[in-house]
Design a protein around this motif. Structure first.
Motif, PDB file in Angstrom:
ATOM      1  N   ALA A  89       0.823  -1.209   0.000  1.00 18.35           N
ATOM      2  CA  ALA A  89       0.000   0.000   0.000  1.00 18.35           C
ATOM      3  C   ALA A  89       0.857   1.259   0.000  1.00 18.35           C
ATOM      4  O   ALA A  89       0.533   2.247  -0.674  1.00 18.35           O
ATOM      5  N   LEU A  90       1.945   1.255   0.747  1.00 20.13           N
ATOM      6  CA  LEU A  90       2.836   2.410   0.773  1.00 20.13           C
ATOM      7  C   LEU A  90       3.518   2.610  -0.579  1.00 20.13           C
ATOM      8  O   LEU A  90       3.659   3.740  -1.054  1.00 20.13           O
ATOM      9  N   ALA A  91       3.951   1.510  -1.203  1.00 25.17           N
ATOM     10  CA  ALA A  91       4.572   1.608  -2.524  1.00 25.17           C
ATOM     11  C   ALA A  91       3.579   2.147  -3.547  1.00 25.17           C
ATOM     12  O   ALA A  91       3.944   2.928  -4.436  1.00 25.17           O
ATOM     13  N   ALA A  92       2.315   1.747  -3.430  1.00 23.94           N
ATOM     14  CA  ALA A  92       1.290   2.229  -4.362  1.00 23.94           C
ATOM     15  C   ALA A  92       1.067   3.727  -4.229  1.00 23.94           C
ATOM     16  O   ALA A  92       0.618   4.377  -5.189  1.00 23.94           O
ATOM     17  N   LEU A  93       1.384   4.289  -3.064  1.00 25.52           N
ATOM     18  CA  LEU A  93       1.268   5.738  -2.860  1.00 25.52           C
ATOM     19  C   LEU A  93       2.536   6.475  -3.287  1.00 25.52           C
ATOM     20  O   LEU A  93       2.636   7.688  -3.112  1.00 25.52           O
TER      21      LEU A  93
END
Length: 399
Positions: A221-225
């Motif tokens: 999720a952090l990488a997607a942001l």
């Protein structure tokens, strides 16, 4: 996400150069244009003809090629791309980048570019672990260079360990994350995940039921942001996400070393279920069963990674998030843990066997902060991750 994006791909001279061919194919499948540059050593492993055929573009190799310079000078070539990708990133190329050398086309482009750079390292395990390479790695990270991998595994030279270049799809995911214009772009985040295994003897160990599912979802999720994510994982059953830097460990002490080596970061999310204890003395031979007798196991405490990072006077992340897996008095115990450890937030959950949360697909958490306790409804772990990643992005703000 990669449609109409232009990637300047610098192919270094290593056995992993063959993976660059598949990487080009994967990028073009996703709509990206690839401009290939090969070092003089790279064409010892793959041919310019193969690279050109897959990329559908001219392969640049020579700093002093008058024809190519007339059509597109090397300064322009270094700046028209959306991202510069170095794959494989050899020890030599990393050293040149860290030292600011520019004695061939690849190193000149890397020095002249004002475009973000992503490196996929690939080298022998001893070369990767050498102090010089680790110094270069730290320098390049400090300069804002992004990294994906290396992975751990068998080497072409017959050795085993970290140094294998990430697989093409892992690099594609890292490219997508690097080009994402999300709220975490420019932020570097550390996520720990999974259990640790503490040896009792060479064949037995202490472990727990953590699957690593929640930590993996948070890293994804952090990488997607748009964040650059360093993912330190114990021996989890859930595979790590693509597009992040994966560091695999076994024990709590190994995890501590990996965490400290990954600093500085903007935020640390400590989702790993780290064993509290280990054997007080190392046992090098298998303990034998003796009829009528039970073994006497003496334990000692493992390092408290969360507390150590939370209480740093220098280099402390701006946001430190811990996890509390409780079976009784969840909110009270988690609140006390936050104060005791010194972290900013605690994500607490009830892991009593009846909940099915430990090792399951869902989670029900309470976010403990200085403002109090915020109870979240039970939801899929991926939804918990998205919600937590969004809260982290809001708290940190733009880079």
């Amino acid at each position: 996400m990669l449609k109409a994006k232009r990637i300047l791909l610098i192919i270094g001279g290593g056995i992993a150069a063959y993976k660059a061919l598949d990487l080009i194919r994967r990028l073009r499948e996703r709509g990206a244009a690839v401009t290939p540059v090969m070092t003089s050593a790279a064409d010892e492993f793959v041919t310019p003809l193969s690279v050109s055929a897959l990329a559908g573009e001219t392969v640049y190799t020579d700093l002093f090629d008058l024809t190519n310079e007339a059509e597109m000078g090397h300064i322009q070539l270094s700046r028209v791309a959306d991202l510069v990708v170095v794959a494989p990133g050899t020890a030599d190329l990393m050293a040149k980048m860290a030292g600011g050398l520019a004695n061939d086309l690849a190193s000149t482009l890397l020095l002249a570019t004002d475009t973000p750079v992503l490196v996929a390292p690939a080298m022998n395990v001893r070369m990767w672990e050498h102090a010089a390479t680790q110094r270069n790695l730290a320098t390049l990270r400090g300069d804002g260079v992004l990294f994906v991998g290396p992975n751990e595994g068998d080497m072409a030279c017959g050795e085993y360990g970290p140094g294998r270049m990430s697989e093409p799809l892992e690099i594609v995911a890292a490219i997508e994350a690097a080009l994402a214009d999300g709220p975490m772009k420019g932020r570097r985040v550390l996520v720990t995940s999974g259990p640790t295994h503490e040896p009792i003897d060479p064949v037995r160990y202490i472990a727990n039921r953590s699957s690593g599912a929640q930590g993996t979802a948070i890293a994804r999720a952090l990488a997607a942001l748009g964040a650059e994510v360093v993912f330190v994982t114990g021996p989890a059953t859930v595979p790590p996400p693509e597009g992040v830097e994966v560091i695999r460990v076994e024990t709590a002490r190994q995890m501590r070393d990996a965490v400290l080596a990954a600093l500085p970061v903007d935020a640390g999310v400590f989702a790993a279920a780290v064993a509290d204890w280990r054997m007080a003395e190392e046992v090098t031979s298998k303990m034998k069963k003796v009829a009528g007798k039970l073994p006497a196991l003496a334990f000692t405490e493992n390092p408290d990674i969360l507390a150590e990072v939370s209480k740093m006077t220098q280099g402390r992340p701006a946001l430190v998030v811990g996890f509390a897996a409780e079976t009784d008095d969840v909110e009270a115990n988690a609140t006390a843990k936050r104060l005791r450890k010194g972290c900013d937030w605690i994500v607490a959950n009830d892991v009593s066997p009846a909940t099915g949360i430990m090792g399951g697909a869902e989670n029900a958490v309470t976010l403990i902060s200085g403002a109090g306790a915020e109870v979240w409804p039970r939801m899929d772990k991926s939804e918990v991750a998205v919600r937590l990643a969004s809260r982290i992005a809001e708290t940190l703000g733009p880079a």
